[in-house]
Design an enzyme around this catalytic site. Structure first.
Site, PDB file in Angstrom:
ATOM      1  N   GLU A  56      51.045 103.832  -6.887  1.00 15.73           N
ATOM      2  CA  GLU A  56      51.930 103.511  -5.765  1.00 15.73           C
ATOM      3  C   GLU A  56      53.247 104.271  -5.826  1.00 15.73           C
ATOM      4  OE1 GLU A  56      51.338 101.291  -3.171  1.00 15.73           O
ATOM      5  OE2 GLU A  56      49.279 101.083  -3.887  1.00 15.73           O
ATOM      6  N   ASP A  74      51.932 105.634   7.095  1.00 18.25           N
ATOM      7  CA  ASP A  74      50.542 105.181   7.054  1.00 18.25           C
ATOM      8  C   ASP A  74      50.245 104.167   8.153  1.00 18.25           C
ATOM      9  OD1 ASP A  74      51.954 103.011   6.134  1.00 18.25           O
ATOM     10  OD2 ASP A  74      50.697 102.670   4.354  1.00 18.25           O
ATOM     11  N   THR A  79      57.138 100.384   3.579  1.00 19.22           N
ATOM     12  CA  THR A  79      56.450  99.940   2.375  1.00 19.22           C
ATOM     13  C   THR A  79      57.514  99.762   1.304  1.00 19.22           C
ATOM     14  OG1 THR A  79      54.396 101.102   2.909  1.00 19.22           O
ATOM     15  CG2 THR A  79      54.781 100.579   0.598  1.00 19.22           C
TER      16      THR A  79
END
Length: 271
Positions: A56, A74, A79
């Site tokens: 990640e 995405d 995020t």
């Protein structure tokens, strides 16, 4: 990441098989030892967090990621944090709501109306320009870090370990489940964790149903790779191919150190 809608699988916990894919008979002592250590063992959980962070965040230092936040394009908005909570998929909203229950009036509480509106989209409406700055400030708060830990465990880690134990897989298998839930969530779409598992069940059986552990995990990873390739943002499958498959091919069902793997071309080691 996606929100898990319900606890996974049966509450029945099957005894994991031994650490090697053989048909050898296990002794009671070996069964007890295998059952004693799972991904929820603190040392194993630390390893799990480091491996996920390598994928990640390209770093083993997962504790440095509480403050992390960016839009990685995405389709899921921002995020952020130690597990990739997303503004577009509901788990970031759940996190900030929980944090606000624990600490009313926190620096992120004012964004709750905007987070509710952007849920399900990649929009930043009502979040820009200061949300990323305020997220980083919140990450200095011990209560916010605890809130991230709480939601990681509630939504991802605990359900993955529970399903893994129910399926009779060991520490590596439980990690494989955890990484899949982190990326895909457990919704009703075809690429969710439950449907990845369902796809694998059409090819093999887990140990709890009499199957071979290695065969089952390979089938699960095959289904996981299929799911990743359905989405452009996740089409690079190296976190499976050059990490989880490596551990599985070596017969390291206990996820024991030392561990060496690659993700997106970067090499990592845990001694």
């Amino acid at each position: 990441m996606l929100v898990i809608s319900a606890l996974l699988g049966s509450a029945l916990i099957a005894v994991p098989v031994t650490a090697h894919a053989t048909d050898a008979v296990t002794t009671p002592t070996e069964v007890t030892a295998a059952a004693a250590v799972g991904l929820d063992d603190p040392a194993k959980k630390e390893i799990a967090m480091q491996i996920v962070s390598s994928a990640e965040n390209s770093s083993l230092d997962w504790k440095a990621q509480y403050k992390y936040i960016e839009d990685i394009d995405d389709g899921r908005g921002y995020t952020a944090g130690i597990i990739g909570f997303c503004s577009g998929t509901g788990d970031m909203l759940d996190l900030v709501e929980y944090y606000t229950q624990v600490k009313p009036g926190n620096i992120l509480a004012k964004y709750l109306p905007a987070l509710r509106k952007v849920d399900g989209t990649d929009s930043h409406a009502g979040l820009d320009p200061n949300f990323t700055r305020d997220w980083a400030k919140a990450a200095q708060d011990t209560e916010f870090r605890k809130a991230q830990d709480h939601e990681r465990d509630r939504v991802y880690f605990n359900p993955a370990v529970k399903q893994g134990k129910s399926d009779g897989v060991g520490t590596l298998g439980q990690f494989i489940y955890y990484d899949a839930i982190v990326m895909h969530g457990d919704g009703t779409d075809s690429t969710s964790f439950r449907n990845i598992r369902k796809r694998a069940l059409s090819k093999a059986k887990p140990p709890s149903q009499g199957g071979n552990e290695t065969t089952w995990l390979n089938a699960f990873l095959d289904a996981r790779v299929w799911a990743m390739k359905q989405e452009e943002a996740h089409s690079d499958t190296s976190r499976v191919d050059t990490a989880q498959r490596v551990f599985l091919k070596k017969g390291n069902l206990g996820l024991d150190t030392p561990l060496d793997w690659k993700v997106y071309g970067d090499s990592f080691h845990i001694g």
